[in-house]
Structure formats: structure tokens, C-alpha cells
Design a protein around this motif. Structure first.
Motif, PDB file in Angstrom:
ATOM      1  N   THR A  62       0.841  -1.197   0.000  1.00  0.00           N
ATOM      2  CA  THR A  62       0.000   0.000   0.000  1.00  0.00           C
ATOM      3  C   THR A  62       0.874   1.245   0.000  1.00  0.00           C
ATOM      4  O   THR A  62       0.625   2.202  -0.736  1.00  0.00           O
ATOM      5  CB  THR A  62      -0.938   0.007   1.224  1.00  0.00           C
ATOM      6  OG1 THR A  62      -1.720  -1.186   1.215  1.00  0.00           O
ATOM      7  CG2 THR A  62      -1.845   1.221   1.223  1.00  0.00           C
ATOM      8  N   THR A  66       1.026   3.825  -3.173  1.00  0.00           N
ATOM      9  CA  THR A  66       0.649   5.206  -2.868  1.00  0.00           C
ATOM     10  C   THR A  66       1.777   6.155  -3.239  1.00  0.00           C
ATOM     11  O   THR A  66       1.545   7.212  -3.833  1.00  0.00           O
ATOM     12  CB  THR A  66       0.301   5.356  -1.373  1.00  0.00           C
ATOM     13  OG1 THR A  66      -0.809   4.503  -1.087  1.00  0.00           O
ATOM     14  CG2 THR A  66      -0.034   6.788  -1.017  1.00  0.00           C
ATOM     15  N   HIS A  84      -7.736   4.523  -0.596  1.00  0.00           N
ATOM     16  CA  HIS A  84      -7.263   3.285   0.024  1.00  0.00           C
ATOM     17  C   HIS A  84      -8.472   2.482   0.490  1.00  0.00           C
ATOM     18  O   HIS A  84      -9.463   3.058   0.932  1.00  0.00           O
ATOM     19  CB  HIS A  84      -6.396   3.581   1.255  1.00  0.00           C
ATOM     20  CG  HIS A  84      -5.111   4.261   0.944  1.00  0.00           C
ATOM     21  ND1 HIS A  84      -4.616   5.298   1.699  1.00  0.00           N
ATOM     22  CD2 HIS A  84      -4.202   4.053  -0.035  1.00  0.00           C
ATOM     23  CE1 HIS A  84      -3.455   5.697   1.199  1.00  0.00           C
ATOM     24  NE2 HIS A  84      -3.190   4.951   0.152  1.00  0.00           N
ATOM     25  N   VAL A 107      -3.111   1.621   7.392  1.00  0.00           N
ATOM     26  CA  VAL A 107      -3.647   2.188   6.155  1.00  0.00           C
ATOM     27  C   VAL A 107      -4.365   3.505   6.460  1.00  0.00           C
ATOM     28  O   VAL A 107      -4.222   4.487   5.731  1.00  0.00           O
ATOM     29  CB  VAL A 107      -4.588   1.189   5.434  1.00  0.00           C
ATOM     30  CG1 VAL A 107      -5.330   1.862   4.285  1.00  0.00           C
ATOM     31  CG2 VAL A 107      -3.790  -0.006   4.929  1.00  0.00           C
ATOM     32  N   THR A 111      -3.334   7.145   5.097  1.00  0.00           N
ATOM     33  CA  THR A 111      -4.323   7.976   4.409  1.00  0.00           C
ATOM     34  C   THR A 111      -4.294   9.400   4.945  1.00  0.00           C
ATOM     35  O   THR A 111      -4.232  10.370   4.179  1.00  0.00           O
ATOM     36  CB  THR A 111      -5.736   7.376   4.573  1.00  0.00           C
ATOM     37  OG1 THR A 111      -5.754   6.084   3.964  1.00  0.00           O
ATOM     38  CG2 THR A 111      -6.798   8.257   3.952  1.00  0.00           C
ATOM     39  N   CYS A 125      -6.657  12.308  -0.487  1.00  0.00           N
ATOM     40  CA  CYS A 125      -6.444  10.909  -0.114  1.00  0.00           C
ATOM     41  C   CYS A 125      -7.464  10.529   0.946  1.00  0.00           C
ATOM     42  O   CYS A 125      -7.582  11.209   1.970  1.00  0.00           O
ATOM     43  CB  CYS A 125      -5.019  10.712   0.404  1.00  0.00           C
ATOM     44  SG  CYS A 125      -4.567   8.969   0.606  1.00  0.00           S
ATOM     45  N   ALA A 127      -9.899   6.970   2.692  1.00  0.00           N
ATOM     46  CA  ALA A 127      -9.960   5.520   2.891  1.00  0.00           C
ATOM     47  C   ALA A 127     -11.412   5.065   2.967  1.00  0.00           C
ATOM     48  O   ALA A 127     -12.282   5.798   3.431  1.00  0.00           O
ATOM     49  CB  ALA A 127      -9.235   5.112   4.169  1.00  0.00           C
TER      50      ALA A 127
END
Length: 192
Positions: A62, A66, A84, A107, A111, A125, A127
């Protein structure tokens, strides 16, 4: 940038980046913290040869994807959106899933950090945190157990993958142009 297309009224753009290449100054500046695999104060994990790796949370994949997408979006100068997919387990934990919960919580941290670092470049960004969703994995779960899970959800059922995809599409679209650093739960009300 490549892979521009249009799916059911939603424009999509795929970005390709090279995680090993450091281009122009602006791109390096934007990725100063994201690109530092030692963490903000030199903390990280050391491999068997002593090389430094990103901390195990968020997952390295991830992080690297990213990083590549963010570099491509900043270099393009057009802004954009990174979405995400985590899990509600990041917020509530689960018995026997400490490693999974920690990974998904990572995560969420990634984010929020990316949202702060990339906002000045017009990159958002966010999630998405799915709850119990019907997937090939749930097909292996006995119906009695699935019924118990559904009973925990105020909406009385498991979610469909399309419901998660719809939230992802919204967050990727211009309709969410003032949303960044958010974690959107797609859980049918689980844990409210």
C-alpha cells in the motif's frame, strides 16, 4: 498518466510511477516524508542484511503504490484522488486478528498523512472501511455463521461489493472535491 477511460459516467485515470526513481525537485519535496522508508525519526524495521524497510503498518505494498501514484499525480500537476481500501477492523479490532487490525489501522494513518502532505498539490487521499461484505471468502463461511454476522448489522444483511465500489467511485470523483483525510465506513451501521 495513462489509462484514461469512462465507466458509467465516472471518468477514471490510471497512474503509473517508478518507486525507485526520484525526479524533479517538486516531486521530491512532496514525497519527502512518504519517501523516507526509515520513518520520521529513522525508525523502521531492519531486514536480515541490516537494510531498513518501512514499518510493517501500513503494509509495504500500500505504501509503495501510494508513493508511486502520488509522485505521478504531483508530476502531472493536475491534482487527483487516492482511495485506500482498509477495513472496519482498523477501528474496532477483532479477536485473533491483531496483525490484520494493526495493518488496516496503518492504512488509515497513511491515508491521513498523505492527505496532509499532498493537499497543497491538489491531491486528495481518503480511505474506505468495509464491514461484512459478500466476497469469495465469505462463500466458504457456513450459512449459520453468516446469518449471525448479518444479525449484528443494523441493516440486517451483509454488504455487496458494488456498495463498496460506489463509495470508492464517489471519493475518486470530483463530487468529493472537498473531502480528504476521511475514512468512510461501509458497514450497514455495524458498530454504531
Amino acid at each position: 498518466m495513462e489509462g484514461q477511460g469512462n465507466t458509467e459516467g465516472q471518468e477514471s485515470v490510471g497512474a503509473q510511477g517508478d518507486t525507485g526513481h526520484r525526479g524533479g525537485h517538486q516531486r521530491d519535496e512532496a514525497m519527502e516524508d512518504i519517501g523516507d522508508t526509515r520513518g520520521t525519526r529513522g525508525h523502521g524495521t531492519r531486514g536480515h542484511r541490516g537494510d531498513v524497510h518501512p514499518a510493517p503498518c501500513p503494509p509495504q505494498g500500500t505504501f509503495l503504490v501510494t508513493q508511486a501514484v502520488a509522485r505521478a499525480l504531483v508530476a502531472a500537476g493536475t491534482g487527483g484522488s487516492i482511495v485506500h481500501v482498509g477495513s472496519i477492523v482498523a477501528k474496532v479490532g477483532n479477536v485473533g486478528q491483531a496483525n490484520y487490525a494493526a495493518s488496516k489501522a496503518g492504512v488509515e494513518g497513511l491515508t491521513r498523512s498523505c492527505a496532509k502532505e499532498l493537499a497543497r498539490f491538489g491531491v486528495r487521499c481518503n480511505a474506505v472501511l468495509p464491514g461484512f461484505i459478500v466476497t469469495p471468502m465469505t462463500q466458504k463461511v457456513p450459512p449459520k455463521v453468516l446469518a449471525k454476522f448479518a444479525g449484528l448489522v443494523p441493516m440486517g444483511r451483509l454488504g455487496d461489493p458494488e456498495e463498496v465500489a460506489d463509495v470508492c467511485a464517489f471519493l475518486a470523483s470530483g463530487d468529493s472535491g472537498y473531502v480528504t483525510g476521511a475514512s468512510v465506513e461501509v458497514t450497514g451501521g455495524l458498530f454504531i
